[in-house]
Write a protein that holds these residues in place. Structure first.
Motif, PDB file in Angstrom:
ATOM      1  N   ASN A 273      13.221  40.095  16.471  1.00 48.91           N
ATOM      2  CA  ASN A 273      14.451  40.866  16.535  1.00 48.91           C
ATOM      3  C   ASN A 273      15.035  40.823  17.939  1.00 48.91           C
ATOM      4  OD1 ASN A 273      14.543  41.836  13.824  1.00 48.91           O
ATOM      5  ND2 ASN A 273      12.858  43.198  14.304  1.00 48.91           N
ATOM      6  N   ASP A 274      16.355  40.854  18.005  1.00 49.59           N
ATOM      7  CA  ASP A 274      17.067  40.725  19.266  1.00 49.59           C
ATOM      8  C   ASP A 274      17.485  42.107  19.756  1.00 49.59           C
ATOM      9  OD1 ASP A 274      18.178  39.493  21.404  1.00 49.59           O
ATOM     10  OD2 ASP A 274      19.937  38.709  20.353  1.00 49.59           O
ATOM     11  N   TRP A 275      16.548  42.813  20.398  1.00 56.91           N
ATOM     12  CA  TRP A 275      16.833  44.157  20.891  1.00 56.91           C
ATOM     13  C   TRP A 275      17.144  44.114  22.389  1.00 56.91           C
ATOM     14  CZ3 TRP A 275      17.461  45.886  16.431  1.00 56.91           C
ATOM     15  CH2 TRP A 275      16.507  45.806  15.413  1.00 56.91           C
TER      16      TRP A 275
ATOM     17  N   GLU B  88      14.459  49.094  23.526  1.00 56.46           N
ATOM     18  CA  GLU B  88      13.829  49.848  22.439  1.00 56.46           C
ATOM     19  C   GLU B  88      12.771  50.775  23.022  1.00 56.46           C
ATOM     20  OE1 GLU B  88      11.233  47.472  19.793  1.00 56.46           O
ATOM     21  OE2 GLU B  88      11.581  45.796  21.159  1.00 56.46           O
TER      22      GLU B  88
ATOM     23  N   GLN C  15      15.710  51.408  18.355  1.00 57.55           N
ATOM     24  CA  GLN C  15      15.946  49.994  18.626  1.00 57.55           C
ATOM     25  C   GLN C  15      17.449  49.762  18.756  1.00 57.55           C
ATOM     26  OE1 GLN C  15      13.937  48.753  15.036  1.00 57.55           O
ATOM     27  NE2 GLN C  15      12.151  48.048  16.186  1.00 57.55           N
TER      28      GLN C  15
ATOM     29  N   GLU D 258      20.308  47.062  19.300  1.00 52.63           N
ATOM     30  CA  GLU D 258      20.573  45.639  19.134  1.00 52.63           C
ATOM     31  C   GLU D 258      21.495  45.114  20.237  1.00 52.63           C
ATOM     32  OE1 GLU D 258      22.779  43.047  15.684  1.00 52.63           O
ATOM     33  OE2 GLU D 258      21.413  44.646  15.042  1.00 52.63           O
TER      34      GLU D 258
ATOM     35  N   SER E 204      25.617  45.622  20.548  1.00 53.20           N
ATOM     36  CA  SER E 204      26.021  46.740  19.693  1.00 53.20           C
ATOM     37  C   SER E 204      26.588  47.884  20.529  1.00 53.20           C
ATOM     38  CB  SER E 204      24.818  47.255  18.888  1.00 53.20           C
ATOM     39  OG  SER E 204      23.836  47.803  19.753  1.00 53.20           O
TER      40      SER E 204
ATOM     41  N   TYR F  11      25.765  51.640  20.261  1.00 55.90           N
ATOM     42  CA  TYR F  11      24.757  52.478  19.607  1.00 55.90           C
ATOM     43  C   TYR F  11      25.110  53.939  19.886  1.00 55.90           C
ATOM     44  CZ  TYR F  11      19.909  54.007  18.478  1.00 55.90           C
ATOM     45  OH  TYR F  11      18.787  54.604  17.954  1.00 55.90           O
TER      46      TYR F  11
ATOM     47  N   THR G  86      25.988  45.658  26.042  1.00 57.53           N
ATOM     48  CA  THR G  86      25.514  46.556  24.986  1.00 57.53           C
ATOM     49  C   THR G  86      25.710  47.986  25.465  1.00 57.53           C
ATOM     50  OG1 THR G  86      23.856  44.928  24.310  1.00 57.53           O
ATOM     51  CG2 THR G  86      23.503  47.218  23.603  1.00 57.53           C
TER      52      THR G  86
ATOM     53  N   HIS H 228      26.311  51.211  15.337  1.00 61.13           N
ATOM     54  CA  HIS H 228      25.050  51.785  14.848  1.00 61.13           C
ATOM     55  C   HIS H 228      25.027  53.271  15.191  1.00 61.13           C
ATOM     56  CE1 HIS H 228      24.195  47.519  15.149  1.00 61.13           C
ATOM     57  NE2 HIS H 228      23.081  47.662  14.465  1.00 61.13           N
TER      58      HIS H 228
END
Length: 236
Positions: free
Chosen positions: A2-4, A7, A27, A29, A32, A34, A182, A199
């Motif tokens: 997964n491309d976090w 986290e 988490q 991403e 994103s 968030y 992000t 998200h």
């Protein structure tokens, strides 16, 4: 894999025997926006301070791009948490020059670049103590952007702003993922976050109660209300 961007694993913070954050695993991403939601006292600011390296966790772990967070990650993280730390007798440009030197950034062009991003290019010789609340928040955001961060942490950034200032912030936040940034954005108002976030996470009683991408047509307001009104002791 997964491309976090960042986290947490069982992240916990205890103050004077009081568990403010309780085993939070979240988490975020890459690319994103968030939205971290929760009522006042839910622990949002504490989590954000731990992600930014301002507060040490009592236990648990923070991973940055898949590896344990360390001090070398700080240049990649910009944060606007609580009131922006600005020098009231300096102009916007002068404030940013102080931070440029503090961060050891060699390119002076970063200052006009971030001033343009946050729409403060026309402040000229006006000192920060004469700024409106919205202008001060934008200057705080400019300071957070000065290092060209990959992760931007914004804790209740629209608090105290008028409707025009709130909309300006929304418009800026929407552009950041296109620039490779992000964003983690906290608020206690679902409708505010829902307009910009990709998200959503809901924090209550220091615990992560919900985390998912926003799905068109989903009744997040009902879910948010059910979680917040579920009862139980409030963390202060």
């Amino acid at each position: 894999m997964n491309d976090w961007q960042i986290e947490t694993i069982n992240l916990t913070k205890v103050y004077k025997g009081h568990k403010v954050i309780d085993k939070v695993s979240m988490q975020v991403e890459v690319g994103s926006v968030y939205g971290l939601l929760g009522p006042n006292g839910a622990g949002k600011s504490t989590i954000m301070k731990m992600l930014a390296g301002l507060v040490r966790p009592t236990s648990g772990e923070v991973l940055y791009q898949g590896r344990p967070w360390n001090r070398e990650d700080i240049p990649n993280i910009g944060a606007l948490i609580e009131s922006p730390a600005i020098y009231p007798n300096l102009t916007a440009h002068e404030n940013l020059e102080v931070y440029r030197l503090m961060y050891n950034i060699s390119d002076p062009q970063c200052i006009p670049n971030v001033l343009e991003t946050v729409r403060l290019t026309d402040t000229e010789n006006k000192v920060a103590k004469k700024f409106s609340m919205g202008m001060k928040q934008r200057l705080g955001l400019a300071i957070a952007l000065l290092k060209s961060p990959k992760l931007l942490i914004l804790d209740e950034p629209t608090n105290g702003l008028d409707p025009a200032g709130i909309e300006e912030f929304r418009e800026m936040i929407r552009t950041f993922p296109q620039k490779g940034i992000t964003v983690i954005l906290s608020s206690h108002i679902l409708s505010e976050v829902q307009q910009v976030a990709t998200h959503i996470a809901i924090l209550h009683h220091g615990q992560l109660q919900y985390e998912a991408p926003i799905v068109q047509g989903e009744d997040l307001e009902r879910k948010f209300r059910e979680i917040i009104l579920s009862g139980g002791p409030q963390h202060v």
